[in-house]
Design a protein around this motif. Structure first.
Motif, PDB file in Angstrom:
ATOM      1  N   GLN A 103       8.944  13.913  -8.091  1.00 15.20           N
ATOM      2  CA  GLN A 103       8.152  12.855  -7.490  1.00 15.20           C
ATOM      3  C   GLN A 103       7.764  13.260  -6.078  1.00 15.20           C
ATOM      4  O   GLN A 103       8.312  14.202  -5.503  1.00 15.20           O
ATOM      5  CB  GLN A 103       8.924  11.534  -7.459  1.00 15.20           C
ATOM      6  N   SER A 104       6.788  12.554  -5.510  1.00 17.55           N
ATOM      7  CA  SER A 104       6.378  12.762  -4.128  1.00 17.55           C
ATOM      8  C   SER A 104       5.992  11.420  -3.533  1.00 17.55           C
ATOM      9  O   SER A 104       5.646  10.481  -4.247  1.00 17.55           O
ATOM     10  CB  SER A 104       5.203  13.741  -4.041  1.00 17.55           C
ATOM     11  N   GLY A 105       6.057  11.340  -2.207  1.00 22.99           N
ATOM     12  CA  GLY A 105       5.816  10.061  -1.556  1.00 22.99           C
ATOM     13  C   GLY A 105       7.051   9.187  -1.622  1.00 22.99           C
ATOM     14  O   GLY A 105       8.075   9.558  -2.207  1.00 22.99           O
ATOM     15  N   GLY A 154       0.797  -1.225   0.000  1.00 25.93           N
ATOM     16  CA  GLY A 154       0.000   0.000   0.000  1.00 25.93           C
ATOM     17  C   GLY A 154       0.827   1.269   0.000  1.00 25.93           C
ATOM     18  O   GLY A 154       0.318   2.336  -0.348  1.00 25.93           O
ATOM     19  N   ALA A 155       2.113   1.189   0.380  1.00 25.70           N
ATOM     20  CA  ALA A 155       2.981   2.369   0.301  1.00 25.70           C
ATOM     21  C   ALA A 155       3.134   2.779  -1.157  1.00 25.70           C
ATOM     22  O   ALA A 155       3.264   1.930  -2.041  1.00 25.70           O
ATOM     23  CB  ALA A 155       4.341   2.062   0.915  1.00 25.70           C
ATOM     24  N   SER A 156       3.131   4.066  -1.433  1.00 25.04           N
ATOM     25  CA  SER A 156       3.120   4.498  -2.831  1.00 25.04           C
ATOM     26  C   SER A 156       3.872   5.797  -3.018  1.00 25.04           C
ATOM     27  O   SER A 156       4.158   6.528  -2.063  1.00 25.04           O
ATOM     28  CB  SER A 156       1.679   4.661  -3.333  1.00 25.04           C
ATOM     29  N   MET A 157       4.184   6.083  -4.278  1.00 27.50           N
ATOM     30  CA  MET A 157       4.761   7.372  -4.647  1.00 27.50           C
ATOM     31  C   MET A 157       4.196   7.781  -5.999  1.00 27.50           C
ATOM     32  O   MET A 157       3.726   6.939  -6.788  1.00 27.50           O
ATOM     33  CB  MET A 157       6.286   7.304  -4.702  1.00 27.50           C
ATOM     34  N   LEU A 158       4.200   9.068  -6.257  1.00 29.84           N
ATOM     35  CA  LEU A 158       3.797   9.626  -7.537  1.00 29.84           C
ATOM     36  C   LEU A 158       5.037  10.142  -8.247  1.00 29.84           C
ATOM     37  O   LEU A 158       5.901  10.760  -7.630  1.00 29.84           O
ATOM     38  CB  LEU A 158       2.789  10.758  -7.344  1.00 29.84           C
ATOM     39  N   VAL A 159       5.113   9.897  -9.554  1.00 23.22           N
ATOM     40  CA  VAL A 159       6.292  10.259 -10.341  1.00 23.22           C
ATOM     41  C   VAL A 159       5.830  11.005 -11.591  1.00 23.22           C
ATOM     42  O   VAL A 159       4.865  10.597 -12.243  1.00 23.22           O
ATOM     43  CB  VAL A 159       7.092   9.004 -10.749  1.00 23.22           C
ATOM     44  N   TRP A 160       6.493  12.111 -11.907  1.00 25.97           N
ATOM     45  CA  TRP A 160       6.257  12.808 -13.167  1.00 25.97           C
ATOM     46  C   TRP A 160       7.609  13.114 -13.796  1.00 25.97           C
ATOM     47  O   TRP A 160       8.651  12.736 -13.254  1.00 25.97           O
ATOM     48  CB  TRP A 160       5.408  14.057 -12.956  1.00 25.97           C
ATOM     49  N   ASP A 161       7.620  13.812 -14.913  1.00 18.95           N
ATOM     50  CA  ASP A 161       8.858  13.912 -15.685  1.00 18.95           C
ATOM     51  C   ASP A 161       9.961  14.657 -14.947  1.00 18.95           C
ATOM     52  O   ASP A 161      11.149  14.374 -15.126  1.00 18.95           O
ATOM     53  CB  ASP A 161       8.604  14.558 -17.057  1.00 18.95           C
TER      54      ASP A 161
END
Length: 316
Positions: A45-47, A35-42
């Motif tokens: 990132q966060s999380g 359930g641990a997660s992160m968000l990534v963009w170009d």
């Protein structure tokens, strides 16, 4: 851990297409739990999914997926052999890409189930988990079964009312706002006492007569009282004792606690109820810097300790 849909939507609004990487399962020694997660963009990132090399490689693959319009995928890492990490376990990651249309299509009222291959219908354990969630309100745990992945969606369930937007109030909001389970209401006597930027998941309520709105708080709310005025703090304690609460913590000292106890007794409150109010808040061993106070309070709050949640300070 739960799927934080509102944070995902905010990231998509800010950065366009975003990849979400989530730990679908973990076996043995692993940096983070399912359930641990992160968000990534170009460009950022966060999380975090933890693990150093694991997170670095997962972010690299997520950016490749975004750049190449790749498909969602499931990837299993044996941490030692694949990445040279000292953890002896294995982690399976799910990577998905989202734009605004896809994020808005997720139903926030139900657990999120999706398929990455495997059988045409969801495995029976996931079907049972869904029935329990829909029929009895039992939140499922994140689980990957035969390439079907089920996650609960986060909903703020613990009301926290923070009274005062001074240095300690701002530090507390900074520390607590990223925790998705907390429904934070932040109050002070005027809008100009708040910072210009407020976290999106924090409700700001400026009002001249603070104590008169305490009755609007849920009776299971945690109250953190740290206004600029001892008189205001006392009024809020009186209102909380009249209304009901899960916990109340007040910034101050042992001397302030004694004075408030005497005044609240004179107002007709029973000693055992007054004793539920904790003053001073935080962990005195950490010091009196606003962020030190915030860290002490947040640690107790999130540790799920028996209420009242805020440890009493040493006597002066």
């Amino acid at each position: 851990m739960s799927f934080d849909l509102e944070t995902l939507k905010a990231a998509v609004a800010a950065h366009g297409r975003v990849a979400r990487v989530v730990v679908a399962s973990a076996q043995g020694s692993a940096p983070r739990e399912a359930g641990a997660s992160m968000l990534v963009w170009d460009t950022g990132q966060s999380g975090t999914i933890g693990g150093g090399a694991l997170e670095y490689d997962a972010a690299r693959l997520a950016r490749e997926t975004l750049a190449n319009a790749g498909r969602d995928h499931v990837h299993r890492y044996p941490l030692g052999p694949a990445l040279g990490q000292c953890c002896g376990g294995a982690v399976t990651l799910v990577t998905e890409t989202y734009d605004a249309a896809r994020a808005n299509a997720i139903d926030p009222r139900a657990p999120f189930l999706r398929r990455f291959g495997g059988p045409e219908t969801a495995p029976l354990p996931l079907q049972r988990a869904l029935r329990l969630a829909r029929g009895e309100g039992v939140a499922p745990r994140p689980q990957l079964t035969q390439n079907w992945f089920l996650e609960p969606l986060v909903t703020p369930t613990r009301p926290v009312w923070i009274w005062g937007a001074g240095h300690v109030g701002r530090a507390l909001v900074h520390v607590l706002a990223p925790v998705p389970e907390l429904a934070i209401t932040w109050l002070d006597t005027s809008r100009d006492r708040f910072p210009d930027r407020i976290p999106e998941n924090v409700t700001v309520l400026p009002t001249e007569a603070l104590a008169t709105v305490l009755h609007r708080a849920p009776k299971d709310a945690d109250h953190l009282i740290l206004t600029y005025s001892h008189a205001l703090d006392l009024d809020l304690c009186h209102a909380a004792l009249t209304h009901g609460f899960a916990s109340v913590g007040v910034i101050g000292s042992a001397t302030k606690r004694v004075r408030f106890r005497n005044r609240l007794t004179a107002l007709g409150h029973a000693p055992e109820q007054i004793d539920r109010i904790i003053c001073p808040i935080g962990n005195t061993a950490l010091g009196k810097h606003p962020h030190a106070i915030a860290l002490g309070v947040a640690t107790a709050l999130l540790a799920g300790q028996a209420r009242p949640i805020l440890a009493k300070g040493r006597e002066a």
